[in-house]
Design an enzyme around this catalytic site. Structure first.
Site, PDB file in Angstrom:
ATOM      1  N   ASN A  76      -2.839   8.698  -2.244  1.00 43.01           N
ATOM      2  CA  ASN A  76      -3.275   7.669  -3.194  1.00 43.01           C
ATOM      3  C   ASN A  76      -4.727   7.332  -2.850  1.00 43.01           C
ATOM      4  O   ASN A  76      -4.981   6.632  -1.877  1.00 43.01           O
ATOM      5  CB  ASN A  76      -2.367   6.438  -3.064  1.00 43.01           C
ATOM      6  CG  ASN A  76      -2.839   5.287  -3.933  1.00 43.01           C
ATOM      7  OD1 ASN A  76      -3.726   5.455  -4.781  1.00 43.01           O
ATOM      8  ND2 ASN A  76      -2.257   4.110  -3.730  1.00 43.01           N
ATOM      9  N   LYS A 129      -6.749   5.508  -4.381  1.00 41.80           N
ATOM     10  CA  LYS A 129      -7.147   4.132  -4.763  1.00 41.80           C
ATOM     11  C   LYS A 129      -8.500   4.158  -5.462  1.00 41.80           C
ATOM     12  O   LYS A 129      -8.795   5.129  -6.163  1.00 41.80           O
ATOM     13  CB  LYS A 129      -7.117   3.225  -3.522  1.00 41.80           C
ATOM     14  CG  LYS A 129      -5.768   3.302  -2.779  1.00 41.80           C
ATOM     15  CD  LYS A 129      -5.594   2.246  -1.737  1.00 41.80           C
ATOM     16  CE  LYS A 129      -4.234   2.405  -1.064  1.00 41.80           C
ATOM     17  NZ  LYS A 129      -3.952   1.357  -0.080  1.00 41.80           N
ATOM     18  N   HIS A 174       2.388  -0.795  -7.115  1.00 43.98           N
ATOM     19  CA  HIS A 174       1.733  -0.824  -5.793  1.00 43.98           C
ATOM     20  C   HIS A 174       1.425  -2.281  -5.425  1.00 43.98           C
ATOM     21  O   HIS A 174       1.083  -3.092  -6.286  1.00 43.98           O
ATOM     22  CB  HIS A 174       0.447   0.007  -5.827  1.00 43.98           C
ATOM     23  CG  HIS A 174      -0.099   0.259  -4.457  1.00 43.98           C
ATOM     24  ND1 HIS A 174      -0.801  -0.700  -3.766  1.00 43.98           N
ATOM     25  CD2 HIS A 174       0.000   1.335  -3.637  1.00 43.98           C
ATOM     26  CE1 HIS A 174      -1.117  -0.201  -2.571  1.00 43.98           C
ATOM     27  NE2 HIS A 174      -0.644   1.017  -2.469  1.00 43.98           N
ATOM     28  N   GLU A 220      -1.082  -3.601  -4.166  1.00 46.61           N
ATOM     29  CA  GLU A 220      -2.418  -4.070  -4.575  1.00 46.61           C
ATOM     30  C   GLU A 220      -2.416  -4.476  -6.043  1.00 46.61           C
ATOM     31  O   GLU A 220      -3.123  -5.413  -6.434  1.00 46.61           O
ATOM     32  CB  GLU A 220      -3.462  -2.972  -4.273  1.00 46.61           C
ATOM     33  CG  GLU A 220      -3.715  -2.867  -2.769  1.00 46.61           C
ATOM     34  CD  GLU A 220      -4.035  -1.465  -2.277  1.00 46.61           C
ATOM     35  OE1 GLU A 220      -4.385  -0.597  -3.080  1.00 46.61           O
ATOM     36  OE2 GLU A 220      -3.903  -1.242  -1.055  1.00 46.61           O
ATOM     37  N   GLU A 252       6.352   0.392   1.232  1.00 47.45           N
ATOM     38  CA  GLU A 252       5.036   0.137   1.818  1.00 47.45           C
ATOM     39  C   GLU A 252       4.963  -1.326   2.266  1.00 47.45           C
ATOM     40  O   GLU A 252       4.672  -2.209   1.448  1.00 47.45           O
ATOM     41  CB  GLU A 252       3.935   0.400   0.784  1.00 47.45           C
ATOM     42  CG  GLU A 252       3.898   1.814   0.256  1.00 47.45           C
ATOM     43  CD  GLU A 252       2.513   2.203  -0.264  1.00 47.45           C
ATOM     44  OE1 GLU A 252       1.981   3.202   0.228  1.00 47.45           O
ATOM     45  OE2 GLU A 252       1.961   1.491  -1.108  1.00 47.45           O
ATOM     46  N   GLY A 291      -3.562  -0.290   5.167  1.00 42.39           N
ATOM     47  CA  GLY A 291      -4.994  -0.369   5.450  1.00 42.39           C
ATOM     48  C   GLY A 291      -5.328  -1.206   6.674  1.00 42.39           C
ATOM     49  O   GLY A 291      -6.482  -1.538   6.913  1.00 42.39           O
ATOM     50  N   SER A 346      -0.708   2.945   6.708  1.00 36.82           N
ATOM     51  CA  SER A 346      -1.380   3.449   7.911  1.00 36.82           C
ATOM     52  C   SER A 346      -0.727   4.715   8.484  1.00 36.82           C
ATOM     53  O   SER A 346      -0.651   4.874   9.699  1.00 36.82           O
ATOM     54  CB  SER A 346      -1.483   2.344   8.974  1.00 36.82           C
ATOM     55  OG  SER A 346      -2.269   1.270   8.494  1.00 36.82           O
TER      56      SER A 346
END
Ligand code: 13P
Length: 251
Positions: free
Chosen positions: A9, A11, A96, A98, A166, A172, A212
């Site tokens: 991904n 992003k 997701h 985010e 996730e 991240g 990660s």
């Protein structure tokens, strides 16, 4: 035996030219006829066309990072599932964290997007995961259960869905869930899918881990019985790292 699936991904990273370079490097490093696991790349919308052309004839699948739930119309800045399908994507990532955190995505809009994506013949990667505050207050399973039950309401075609666990606190941040922490949640998700869809789905649904993942921790995560690959952010921006992770899923 479930075939593992590893998706990069990207992003909001890489221009179209940079995306083409990265995809070229990934395909080159994987080599022709690679079949150790399913592999996908999810560039920005802008780069789907160019990267899609590169992937033609390779085993690597084109993945979109999101899609809207209407076919077309006055939705400035959005891209529909119909368009995603027409450009050659086989999968779309939906829900997701985010999108949930910064763009107001809810379980209800996730559900609408999944329904539309499936109706267009796309396969879906449904992302779920708890925040650090939710984990610390002991509601991880409640949160994930709602994300799955509400995200999949009215959806029977579970065979077209991959779940990505996730944990938000691991995305991240360099903090990976330990393989046993991740495995515990993956088993919870698999059991829930079994309750909702029956025994074949319990056995067959693929559950990726994301947060990660790096070449140094991938093999341990992927060795867990209920971890069926990874959704890779930062490490997918480097072809060597991404391919090392793909290789770890292919043993
Ligand atoms: P990182 O691998 O950068 O933690 O991102 C994970 C992720 O969000 C993939 O969708």
């Amino acid at each position: 035996m479930r075939k593992k699936i590893v998706v990069g991904n990207w992003k909001m990273n890489n221009t179209v030219a940079e995306s083409v370079t990265l995809a070229t490097d990934v395909i080159g490093a994987l080599g022709e006829g690679f079949s150790g696991c399913d592999v996908g790349l999810a560039p920005t919308y802008l780069a789907l066309d160019a990267v899609g052309q590169l992937l033609e004839g390779s085993e690597v699948q084109l993945v979109a990072q999101n899609c809207h739930y209407e076919n077309d119309g006055a939705f400035t800045g959005e891209v529909s599932a119909r368009m995603i399908n027409a450009i050659g994507c086989s999968y779309v990532i939906i829900g997701h964290s985010e999108r949930r955190q910064y763009f107001g995505e809810t379980n209800a809009t996730v559900n609408l997007r999944i329904k539309k994506a499936l109706s267009e013949g796309l396969k879906v990667i449904l992302c779920v995961g708890e925040t650090l505050a939710e984990r610390e207050s002991g509601v991880t399973e409640t949160v994930i259960s709602s994300q799955i039950r509400e995200g999949l309401t009215g959806i029977s075609h579970i065979g077209a869905i991959v779940i990505a666990y996730e944990p938000v606190w691991a995305i991240g941040t360099g903090k990976t869930a330990s393989s046993s922490q991740a495995e515990e949640v993956h088993l919870f998700i698999r059991t829930l899918i079994g309750e909702l869809y029956g025994e074949p789905a319990f056995r067959l649904v693929r559950i990726q881990y994301g947060g990660s993942v790096k070449p140094s921790n991938a093999a341990e995560l992927f060795a867990m019985p209920n971890i069926d690959g990874g959704l890779i952010g930062g490490a997918s921006l480097n072809a060597d790292d991404f391919v090392a992770i793909v290789q770890a899923a292919s043993v």
